[in-house]
Scaffold this active site. Structure first.
Site, PDB file in Angstrom:
ATOM      1  N   ASP A 206       0.750  -1.260  -0.081  1.00  0.00           N
ATOM      2  CA  ASP A 206       0.041   0.093   0.134  1.00  0.00           C
ATOM      3  C   ASP A 206       0.952   1.279   0.032  1.00  0.00           C
ATOM      4  OD1 ASP A 206      -1.934  -1.897   0.140  1.00  0.00           O
ATOM      5  OD2 ASP A 206      -2.730  -1.074   2.107  1.00  0.00           O
TER       6      ASP A 206
ATOM      7  N   PHE B  98       2.252   1.918  -3.365  1.00  0.00           N
ATOM      8  CA  PHE B  98       1.176   2.555  -4.255  1.00  0.00           C
ATOM      9  C   PHE B  98       0.778   4.051  -3.952  1.00  0.00           C
ATOM     10  CE2 PHE B  98      -3.419   3.545  -5.082  1.00  0.00           C
ATOM     11  CZ  PHE B  98      -3.605   2.858  -6.324  1.00  0.00           C
TER      12      PHE B  98
ATOM     13  N   LEU C  71     -37.231  -7.295 -12.448  1.00  0.00           N
ATOM     14  CA  LEU C  71     -37.138  -8.808 -12.950  1.00  0.00           C
ATOM     15  C   LEU C  71     -38.427  -9.201 -12.029  1.00  0.00           C
ATOM     16  CD1 LEU C  71     -33.455  -9.749 -11.758  1.00  0.00           C
ATOM     17  CD2 LEU C  71     -34.515  -9.833 -13.987  1.00  0.00           C
TER      18      LEU C  71
ATOM     19  N   GLU D 280     -26.689 -16.572 -12.019  1.00  0.00           N
ATOM     20  CA  GLU D 280     -26.133 -15.695 -11.288  1.00  0.00           C
ATOM     21  C   GLU D 280     -26.779 -15.491 -10.063  1.00  0.00           C
ATOM     22  OE1 GLU D 280     -25.691 -12.272 -13.674  1.00  0.00           O
ATOM     23  OE2 GLU D 280     -26.032 -13.632 -15.267  1.00  0.00           O
TER      24      GLU D 280
ATOM     25  N   LYS E 141     -28.155 -12.838  -7.061  1.00  0.00           N
ATOM     26  CA  LYS E 141     -28.989 -11.631  -7.212  1.00  0.00           C
ATOM     27  C   LYS E 141     -28.190 -10.632  -6.065  1.00  0.00           C
ATOM     28  CE  LYS E 141     -33.312  -9.434  -7.778  1.00  0.00           C
ATOM     29  NZ  LYS E 141     -33.459  -8.542  -6.649  1.00  0.00           N
TER      30      LYS E 141
ATOM     31  N   ASP F 238     -27.609  -7.679  -3.618  1.00  0.00           N
ATOM     32  CA  ASP F 238     -28.513  -6.874  -3.153  1.00  0.00           C
ATOM     33  C   ASP F 238     -27.812  -5.214  -2.861  1.00  0.00           C
ATOM     34  OD1 ASP F 238     -30.872  -6.088  -2.142  1.00  0.00           O
ATOM     35  OD2 ASP F 238     -30.830  -6.846  -0.280  1.00  0.00           O
TER      36      ASP F 238
ATOM     37  N   TYR G 237     -23.056  -7.301 -14.270  1.00  0.00           N
ATOM     38  CA  TYR G 237     -23.511  -8.667 -14.621  1.00  0.00           C
ATOM     39  C   TYR G 237     -24.113  -8.605 -15.970  1.00  0.00           C
ATOM     40  CZ  TYR G 237     -27.428  -5.836 -12.596  1.00  0.00           C
ATOM     41  OH  TYR G 237     -28.404  -4.998 -12.336  1.00  0.00           O
TER      42      TYR G 237
ATOM     43  N   LYS H  93     -36.267 -15.734  -5.377  1.00  0.00           N
ATOM     44  CA  LYS H  93     -35.918 -15.302  -4.191  1.00  0.00           C
ATOM     45  C   LYS H  93     -35.633 -16.452  -3.371  1.00  0.00           C
ATOM     46  CE  LYS H  93     -36.534 -10.815  -4.897  1.00  0.00           C
ATOM     47  NZ  LYS H  93     -36.990  -9.933  -4.210  1.00  0.00           N
TER      48      LYS H  93
ATOM     49  N   CYS I  15     -64.736   8.237   8.060  1.00  0.00           N
ATOM     50  CA  CYS I  15     -63.329   8.641   7.871  1.00  0.00           C
ATOM     51  C   CYS I  15     -62.692   9.225   8.972  1.00  0.00           C
ATOM     52  CB  CYS I  15     -63.384   9.728   6.401  1.00  0.00           C
ATOM     53  SG  CYS I  15     -61.946  10.473   6.213  1.00  0.00           S
TER      54      CYS I  15
ATOM     55  N   CYS J 120     -62.219  13.272   8.654  1.00  0.00           N
ATOM     56  CA  CYS J 120     -63.345  14.156   8.180  1.00  0.00           C
ATOM     57  C   CYS J 120     -64.692  13.677   8.848  1.00  0.00           C
ATOM     58  CB  CYS J 120     -63.487  14.652   7.011  1.00  0.00           C
ATOM     59  SG  CYS J 120     -64.147  13.407   5.702  1.00  0.00           S
TER      60      CYS J 120
ATOM     61  N   CYS K 235     -63.079   7.394   1.499  1.00  0.00           N
ATOM     62  CA  CYS K 235     -64.000   8.488   1.959  1.00  0.00           C
ATOM     63  C   CYS K 235     -64.418   9.430   0.629  1.00  0.00           C
ATOM     64  CB  CYS K 235     -63.024   9.447   2.690  1.00  0.00           C
ATOM     65  SG  CYS K 235     -63.890  10.916   3.107  1.00  0.00           S
TER      66      CYS K 235
ATOM     67  N   CYS L 100     -62.141  16.729   2.565  1.00  0.00           N
ATOM     68  CA  CYS L 100     -61.331  15.901   3.620  1.00  0.00           C
ATOM     69  C   CYS L 100     -59.767  16.347   3.406  1.00  0.00           C
ATOM     70  CB  CYS L 100     -61.654  14.468   3.124  1.00  0.00           C
ATOM     71  SG  CYS L 100     -60.719  13.124   4.089  1.00  0.00           S
TER      72      CYS L 100
HETATM   73  P1  AMP Z   1     -36.049  -6.113  -8.638  1.00  0.00           P
HETATM   74  O1  AMP Z   1     -35.605  -4.706  -8.139  1.00  0.00           O
HETATM   75  O2  AMP Z   1     -36.510  -7.135  -7.283  1.00  0.00           O
HETATM   76  O3  AMP Z   1     -37.088  -5.999  -9.738  1.00  0.00           O
HETATM   77  O4  AMP Z   1     -34.851  -6.773  -9.313  1.00  0.00           O
HETATM   78  C1  AMP Z   1     -34.234  -6.314 -10.369  1.00  0.00           C
HETATM   79  C2  AMP Z   1     -32.761  -6.019  -9.979  1.00  0.00           C
HETATM   80  O5  AMP Z   1     -31.921  -6.893  -9.508  1.00  0.00           O
HETATM   81  C3  AMP Z   1     -31.998  -5.163 -11.035  1.00  0.00           C
HETATM   82  O6  AMP Z   1     -32.407  -3.847 -11.270  1.00  0.00           O
HETATM   83  C4  AMP Z   1     -30.525  -5.371 -10.462  1.00  0.00           C
HETATM   84  O7  AMP Z   1     -30.180  -4.171  -9.647  1.00  0.00           O
HETATM   85  C5  AMP Z   1     -30.802  -6.512  -9.367  1.00  0.00           C
HETATM   86  N1  AMP Z   1     -29.762  -7.459  -9.708  1.00  0.00           N
HETATM   87  C6  AMP Z   1     -28.877  -7.739  -8.812  1.00  0.00           C
HETATM   88  N2  AMP Z   1     -28.060  -9.060  -9.385  1.00  0.00           N
HETATM   89  C7  AMP Z   1     -28.442  -9.007 -10.557  1.00  0.00           C
HETATM   90  C8  AMP Z   1     -28.184 -10.136 -11.598  1.00  0.00           C
HETATM   91  N3  AMP Z   1     -27.117 -10.882 -11.473  1.00  0.00           N
HETATM   92  N4  AMP Z   1     -28.779  -9.918 -12.806  1.00  0.00           N
HETATM   93  C9  AMP Z   1     -29.438  -8.814 -13.124  1.00  0.00           C
HETATM   94  N5  AMP Z   1     -30.088  -8.118 -12.150  1.00  0.00           N
HETATM   95  C10 AMP Z   1     -29.289  -8.277 -10.783  1.00  0.00           C
HETATM   96 ZN    ZN Z   2     -62.601  12.000   4.771  1.00  0.00          ZN
END
Ligand code: AMP
Ligand code: ZN
Length: 675
Positions: free
Chosen positions: A43, A46, A93, A122, A124, A126, A233, A320, A414, A417, A432, A438
Site C-alpha cells: 500500500d 502505491f 425482474l 447468477e 442476485k 443486493d 452482470y 428469491k 373517515c 373528516c 372517503c 377531507c
Molecule cells: P427487482 O428490483 O427486485 O425487480 O430486481 C431487479 C434488480 O436486481 C435489477 O435492477 C438489479 O439491480 C438487481 N440484480 C442484482 N443482481 C443481478 C444479476 N445478477 N442480474 C440482473 N439483475 C441483478
Molecule cells: Zn375524509
C-alpha cells in the site's frame, strides 16, 4: 526554433510520458488489488506513486484526464445530480419462489422460441443498480436506475469506487453500457459503523441502504472513503461481440470489470435448482449481501425473441431466497387516508429487528385482508420481509391469542373528516367520498400534482403544500399558479429567496408536457402509463373530456374501470373549472407540435409481431415506430396478428405458425414503406 524552445518541448514530452506511465502502472495495481484481490505491491508503494502522479498533474494541468487514477480520491462536489434518460430501459425482474414457478416460466419460454434453451445462473446482489457507459474504453457516465426510464448521473461518485475501471483493456467495443450492482461488503459496513458509534453517531441500518445512500452524497471525497464495490452482470449495446450471456460475463471480466465468477451455465431447470439450493446455504459465506438467484436465458438471440413485458424481461427470472421472518405484537390498527380518499389500514407493531432494520409498522392493505387473516389488536403476528421495503404480516400466532379478544370491526367513518365511507361493489378498498372537504385528500392531490414524475415543481415540497393548505392559501392545485411572494412571506420559515423560488418553480411547470399534466391531475387509475396512452390517443384535454365510454374503452389497454373513472372526473363541475383555470394559466393541456409531428394513425387497428435481427433500425426503434404510427406490438403470433415483421434469423417455428395462420410476413423495408 530556438534551443530553449526545443529543450522545453523535450522536457514536456518526458513529463507527458512519465504521467502516462504512472497512470498505466497505477491502473494495473488498482486492478490487481480491487478486481483480482491479488495486490503485487505494498500500500505504501502505491501511495508514493499516486502522490508523484498527483504532483505532476498539479504542475501540468495541460495533461489532465478526467479518468486519471488520481480522480479516484474524489473531491468534486455535486449539488444537484442531473437526471438523464437511459438509452436502454433498466427493467425490473419477475420473481419466482418454487420449482413449479420455474417450470411454468420454462414452458412459457419454450412456446416462444425455437431450439434448445440453456440458462445462466447468477447471484442476485443486493445493492443499488447502476448503468455505466463506456466509449473508446473510457468511463463516460454512471447513472442510477431511478424509475428505469431515467436516473441520476452519479459519475463523479462512481469514479471513486476502485473496482470500477476508468480505462478498459482488451477487445472492448467502441461504445456500450454495462449494468451492475453497487454493494457495500459486510466487512466495510461493520467498520464504518464502529467508527460512527465511536463518534457518537447513529449506526447505519443495513448495507444496501448505505450503499445506495452513498451514491447520492454531494462530496465525492466522502464516497471515496466508503469501501463500496461494483459487481457487474450485463452488457447492453446495439451490437454486442458475443452471442450468449455467459460469454458476455467472461468478456466483461477480460476488459477489467469485476464480474463474480460464481455464475454457472445450466441446461435444465433441475440444474438451475441445484445452483439455487447450494447458494441458499453458502451465500452466508460471501462477503456481500445477496437476496436470490437471477436466471437468464443464455442465448442472446433467444432473449431478443422473448423480449419484455411492461415491467421485466421475459428471458430472466429472479428466484428469491426465503425471506426472514419474526413474530411481534400488533399493538394497534390505525387508518390512513390517501389522496384519492382510499383508506389503508396500518398495523402498528411492537418494534422488532428484521433483516437489518427495525420494523414498527406494516400495511394491512384492506378490510378483506384483515378478515382473511382474522387479525386483532393484541395478537402476536408473524412479520416477513423479502426484498421489498415494506414488511408484510403473513399470519397470526393463534396459540398466543387472548381468549377474550373480539374480531376487528372495520371503521365506517373517515378518521379525518368523519364522512361515512363507501365501498363500491367488487373493490377491495374503502373510500372517503368527501373529495373536496377531507384534508388529507386536498393536500394529497396537490402533493401528487407537484411530485417529481408529475409537474416536478422545484422549490415546493410536500410539507410546504400542507402548510399552504392549512393557511388557506391554496385549496386545489390550480391555486398554486396564483400564489405571490407577498402571500408566502408571512409563513413560518419562508424567506424571500425560498418564496421567489417557489413562485418561479410553479411558473416553470407550465412547460411540462401534456401527458405528465394529465397524470398530475390525479384522476383515479390514471397512472403514468395510462396518462401517456390517453394523451397520445386524444391529443388534448378537450378531446378527452368529450370522449364517451365507448370511445374511451376503444383505446388500447383502457378498460371499463379507467373509462368510468375518467368520465366521473369530468362529470364534476369543480374539476372542469379547475382544468379550465389551468388552461388559462398556460399549463400544457394538449400535445405539443413536436410530439404531434412524429405521430400518425396509418397503422391503426393493426397488430404487429417483430422477429429476428434488423439492419436499418434497431428492434426497439422498430417497435416505437409501430406505436408512434398507431399500431400495436404483440410478442406472440396469434389469430389476431396482422403482420409479422421478419428480420434476419427469424425463428423457423414463428414462420411456420405465421404461415399456417395466413398472416402476412413482411420485411423491414416493406414495413418502412408502410409508414
Ligand atoms: P427487482 O428490483 O427486485 O425487480 O430486481 C431487479 C434488480 O436486481 C435489477 O435492477 C438489479 O439491480 C438487481 N440484480 C442484482 N443482481 C443481478 C444479476 N445478477 N442480474 C440482473 N439483475 C441483478
Ligand atoms: Zn375524509
Amino acid at each position: 526554433m530556438s534551443a530553449v524552445e526545443t529543450l522545453f518541448i523535450f522536457v514536456n514530452m518526458n513529463i507527458e510520458e512519465k504521467i502516462n506511465k504512472l497512470r498505466a502502472q497505477l491502473r494495473e495495481h488498482n486492478y490487481n488489488y480491487y478486481v483480482l484481490d491479488n495486490p503485487t505491491i505494498s500500500d505504501y508503494d502505491f501511495d508514493v506513486m499516486l502522490k508523484e502522479l498527483q504532483a505532476l498533474e498539479t504542475a501540468h494541468p495541460e495533461y489532465d484526464d478526467p479518468n486519471s487514477p488520481t480522480h479516484r480520491v474524489g473531491g468534486e462536489v455535486t449539488k444537484n445530480f442531473e437526471t438523464v434518460a437511459h438509452t436502454f430501459r433498466m427493467y425490473s425482474l419477475d420473481n419466482s419462489y418454487s420449482k413449479e414457478d420455474l417450470l411454468d416460466w420454462e414452458k412459457r419460454i419454450k412456446k416462444m422460441v425455437d431450439g434448445e434453451v440453456k440458462y445462466t445462473c447468477e447471484l442476485k446482489y443486493d445493492g443499488a443498480s447502476m448503468s455505466l457507459t463506456y466509449e473508446n474504453g473510457q468511463l463516460q457516465r454512471a447513472v442510477t436506475r431511478g424509475d428505469g426510464f431515467q436516473g441520476d448521473d452519479v459519475t463523479t461518485n462512481i469514479k471513486t469506487i476502485k473496482s470500477v475501471p476508468l480505462q478498459l483493456k482488451g477487445d472492448y467495443p467502441p461504445k456500450f453500457e454495462i449494468r451492475g450492482e453497487i454493494v457495500l461488503p459486510f466487512e466495510g459496513f461493520v467498520k464504518m459503523n464502529a467508527e460512527r458509534v465511536a463518534n457518537g453517531e447513529e449506526p447505519y441500518r443495513n448495507p444496501r441502504n448505505t450503499a445506495s445512500g452513498s451514491l447520492k452524497l454531494q462530496d465525492s471525497a466522502e464516497v471515496a472513503k466508503r469501501p463500496l464495490e461494483c459487481l457487474l452482470y450485463s452488457l447492453k449495446a446495439e451490437r454486442l461481440p458475443v452471442t450468449t450471456q455467459f460469454e458476455s460475463l467472461e468478456k466483461a471480466r477480460s476488459w477489467g470489470f469485476k464480474v463474480p465468477d460464481i455464475a454457472k451455465l445450466a441446461s435444465s431447470i433441475d440444474e438451475v435448482l441445484e445452483f439455487v439450493t447450494y447458494w441458499d446455504v453458502h451465500r452466508h459465506e460471501l462477503p456481500y449481501e445477496t437476496d436470490g438467484v437471477v436466471i437468464k436465458v443464455n442465448n442472446l438471440q433467444q432473449q431478443e425473441e422473448l423480449g419484455y413485458t411492461a415491467k421485466a424481461p421475459r428471458w430472466a427470472m429472479a428466484y428469491k431466497f426465503k425471506a426472514e421472518q419474526v413474530s411481534t405484537v400488533l399493538e394497534k390498527i390505525t387508518y390512513q387516508v390517501g389522496r384519492t380518499g382510499a383508506i389503508t389500514p396500518v398495523a402498528n407493531l411492537q418494534p422488532v429487528a428484521l433483516a437489518g432494520t427495525i420494523v414498527k409498522r406494516a400495511s394491512l392493505h384492506n378490510a378483506d385482508q384483515i378478515e382473511k387473516l382474522d387479525i386483532r389488536e393484541g395478537d402476536t403476528v408473524f412479520v416477513e420481509k423479502g426484498g421489498e421495503i415494506i414488511p408484510k404480516i403473513i399470519g397470526v400466532d393463534f396459540t398466543k391469542r387472548d381468549p377474550n379478544s373480539e374480531p376487528t370491526t372495520y371503521i365506517s367513518e373517515c378518521p379525518e373528516c368523519q364522512t361515512a365511507l363507501v365501498r363500491t361493489e367488487g373493490e377491495a378498498q374503502h373510500y372517503c367520498p368527501n373529495t373536496t372537504g377531507c384534508p388529507p385528500q386536498i393536500i394529497g392531490r396537490i402533493q401528487h400534482f407537484i411530485s417529481r414524475k408529475a409537474m416536478d415543481i422545484e422549490g415546493l415540497g410536500g410539507e410546504t403544500v400542507a402548510l399552504l393548505v392549512e393557511n388557506k392559501l391554496i385549496y386545489n392545485y390550480a391555486d398554486l399558479y396564483e400564489l405571490t411572494v407577498a402571500q408566502l412571506l408571512p409563513l413560518e420559515r419562508m424567506a424571500q429567496k425560498s418564496a421567489e423560488n417557489l413562485v418561479a418553480g410553479v411558473a416553470a411547470s407550465k412547460a411540462i408536457p401534456f401527458e405528465r399534466v394529465l397524470f398530475a391531475l390525479g384522476i383515479r387509475y390514471v397512472g403514468e402509463t395510462v396518462a401517456k396512452k390517453l394523451a397520445k390517443h386524444f391529443k388534448s384535454i378537450d378531446a378527452l373530456q368529450a370522449a364517451n365510454f365507448e370511445q374511451l374503452i376503444a383505446v388500447d389497454e383502457i378498460g371499463d374501470r379507467i373509462a368510468q373513472s375518467v368520465i366521473e372526473f369530468f362529470s364534476s363541475e369543480e374539476n372542469i373549472h379547475t382544468v379550465n383555470r389551468l388552461k388559462d394559466f398556460g399549463v400544457q393541456l394538449q400535445l405539443s407540435e413536436a410530439a404531434l409531428a412524429n405521430q400518425t394513425d396509418v397503422l391503426a387497428g393493426n397488430i404487429f409481431v417483430v422477429s429476428g435481427v434488423f439492419t436499418k433500425v434497431s428492434r426497439t426503434e422498430l417497435k416505437k415506430l409501430i406505436e408512434d404510427n398507431g399500431g400495436k406490438v404483440s410478442s406472440s403470433i396469434s389469430g389476431k396478428t396482422n403482420y409479422v415483421v421478419a428480420g434476419d434469423n427469424m425463428g423457423p417455428s414463428k414462420r411456420t405458425k405465421a404461415e399456417s395462420l395466413g398472416i402476412s410476413i413482411i420485411s423491414e423495408d416493406d414495413f418502412l414503406a408502410m409508414i
